[in-house]
Design a protein around this motif. Structure first.
Motif, PDB file in Angstrom:
ATOM      1  N   HIS A  46       0.839  -1.130  -0.290  1.00 14.34           N
ATOM      2  CA  HIS A  46       0.011  -0.049  -0.016  1.00 14.34           C
ATOM      3  C   HIS A  46       0.856   1.104   0.031  1.00 14.34           C
ATOM      4  O   HIS A  46       0.546   2.327  -0.748  1.00 14.34           O
ATOM      5  CB  HIS A  46      -0.891   0.041   1.238  1.00 14.34           C
ATOM      6  N   LEU A  47       1.810   1.241   0.889  1.00 10.96           N
ATOM      7  CA  LEU A  47       2.801   2.476   0.974  1.00 10.96           C
ATOM      8  C   LEU A  47       3.647   2.698  -0.268  1.00 10.96           C
ATOM      9  O   LEU A  47       3.654   3.933  -0.941  1.00 10.96           O
ATOM     10  CB  LEU A  47       3.825   2.150   2.022  1.00 10.96           C
ATOM     11  N   GLU A  48       3.889   1.443  -1.163  1.00 14.69           N
ATOM     12  CA  GLU A  48       4.821   1.546  -2.306  1.00 14.69           C
ATOM     13  C   GLU A  48       3.759   2.200  -3.528  1.00 14.69           C
ATOM     14  O   GLU A  48       4.097   3.069  -4.310  1.00 14.69           O
ATOM     15  CB  GLU A  48       5.244   0.097  -2.708  1.00 14.69           C
ATOM     16  N   ASN A  49       2.485   1.799  -3.368  1.00 14.31           N
ATOM     17  CA  ASN A  49       1.436   2.343  -4.369  1.00 14.31           C
ATOM     18  C   ASN A  49       1.183   3.696  -4.130  1.00 14.31           C
ATOM     19  O   ASN A  49       1.047   4.517  -5.171  1.00 14.31           O
ATOM     20  CB  ASN A  49       0.247   1.558  -4.197  1.00 14.31           C
ATOM     21  N   LYS A  50       1.187   3.982  -2.923  1.00 16.01           N
ATOM     22  CA  LYS A  50       0.851   5.788  -2.523  1.00 16.01           C
ATOM     23  C   LYS A  50       2.183   6.403  -2.818  1.00 16.01           C
ATOM     24  O   LYS A  50       1.948   7.388  -3.582  1.00 16.01           O
ATOM     25  CB  LYS A  50       0.634   5.660  -1.080  1.00 16.01           C
ATOM     26  N   GLU A  52       4.026   5.852  -5.512  1.00 14.46           N
ATOM     27  CA  GLU A  52       4.040   6.063  -6.899  1.00 14.46           C
ATOM     28  C   GLU A  52       2.971   6.934  -7.460  1.00 14.46           C
ATOM     29  O   GLU A  52       3.052   7.405  -8.244  1.00 14.46           O
ATOM     30  CB  GLU A  52       3.753   4.566  -7.688  1.00 14.46           C
ATOM     31  N   GLU A  53       1.727   6.993  -6.730  1.00 12.25           N
ATOM     32  CA  GLU A  53       0.846   8.053  -7.243  1.00 12.25           C
ATOM     33  C   GLU A  53       1.287   9.228  -6.702  1.00 12.25           C
ATOM     34  O   GLU A  53       0.855  10.110  -7.712  1.00 12.25           O
ATOM     35  CB  GLU A  53      -0.275   7.436  -6.331  1.00 12.25           C
ATOM     36  N   ASN A  54       1.895   9.465  -5.898  1.00 14.92           N
ATOM     37  CA  ASN A  54       2.402  10.853  -5.419  1.00 14.92           C
ATOM     38  C   ASN A  54       3.491  11.314  -6.519  1.00 14.92           C
ATOM     39  O   ASN A  54       3.495  12.540  -6.970  1.00 14.92           O
ATOM     40  CB  ASN A  54       3.101  10.948  -4.248  1.00 14.92           C
ATOM     41  N   LYS A  55       4.307  10.431  -6.983  1.00 14.59           N
ATOM     42  CA  LYS A  55       5.404  10.649  -8.144  1.00 14.59           C
ATOM     43  C   LYS A  55       4.544  11.150  -9.524  1.00 14.59           C
ATOM     44  O   LYS A  55       5.068  11.795  -9.995  1.00 14.59           O
ATOM     45  CB  LYS A  55       6.197   9.528  -8.300  1.00 14.59           C
ATOM     46  N   GLU A  56       3.676  10.166  -9.538  1.00 14.91           N
ATOM     47  CA  GLU A  56       2.877  10.591 -10.891  1.00 14.91           C
ATOM     48  C   GLU A  56       2.180  11.842 -10.875  1.00 14.91           C
ATOM     49  O   GLU A  56       1.820  12.364 -12.036  1.00 14.91           O
ATOM     50  CB  GLU A  56       1.827   9.385 -11.410  1.00 14.91           C
ATOM     51  N   GLY A  57       1.563  12.105  -9.825  1.00 12.32           N
ATOM     52  CA  GLY A  57       0.534  13.419  -9.554  1.00 12.32           C
ATOM     53  C   GLY A  57       1.494  14.516  -9.135  1.00 12.32           C
ATOM     54  O   GLY A  57       0.650  15.517  -8.864  1.00 12.32           O
ATOM     55  N   ASP A  58       2.699  14.574  -9.312  1.00 14.19           N
ATOM     56  CA  ASP A  58       3.535  15.879  -8.727  1.00 14.19           C
ATOM     57  C   ASP A  58       3.145  16.739  -9.811  1.00 14.19           C
ATOM     58  O   ASP A  58       3.753  16.868 -10.714  1.00 14.19           O
ATOM     59  CB  ASP A  58       4.895  15.465  -8.836  1.00 14.19           C
ATOM     60  N   VAL A  59       2.434  17.913  -9.384  1.00 16.03           N
ATOM     61  CA  VAL A  59       2.155  19.043 -10.237  1.00 16.03           C
ATOM     62  C   VAL A  59       2.572  20.155  -9.206  1.00 16.03           C
ATOM     63  O   VAL A  59       1.873  20.256  -8.070  1.00 16.03           O
ATOM     64  CB  VAL A  59       0.750  19.028 -10.697  1.00 16.03           C
ATOM     65  N   PRO A  60       3.519  21.245  -9.615  1.00  9.64           N
ATOM     66  CA  PRO A  60       3.671  22.346  -8.795  1.00  9.64           C
ATOM     67  C   PRO A  60       2.536  22.907  -8.583  1.00  9.64           C
ATOM     68  O   PRO A  60       1.506  23.238  -9.259  1.00  9.64           O
ATOM     69  CB  PRO A  60       4.565  23.037  -9.550  1.00  9.64           C
TER      70      PRO A  60
END
Length: 64
Positions: A46-50, A52-60
């Motif tokens: 679960h933490l690894e998936n979270k 990855e989601e944070n890396k994909e959704g990184d928008v300043p």
């Protein structure tokens, strides 16, 4: 994720059962070990998936 974390999860779960019920059967301890092992696996996944989601959704942040 390493096997060490999962084994530690199983040991901690068994020790927790022993604290709650000193007369716990071997079956109860076995179930706790499996639950601890699988629990650590699930939490790590679960933490690894979270992450990855944070890396994909990184928008300043944009000013309003």
């Amino acid at each position: 994720m390493g096997i060490l974390e999962e084994v530690i999860g199983a040991v901690v779960a068994v020790e927790g059962v022993k604290k709650l019920d000193p007369g716990a059967s071997i079956l109860t301890e076995g179930i706790a070990a499996v639950a601890g092992y699988k629990g650590v696996e699930a939490v790590t996944e679960h933490l690894e998936n979270k992450e990855e989601e944070n890396k994909e959704g990184d928008v300043p942040d944009q000013p309003a």
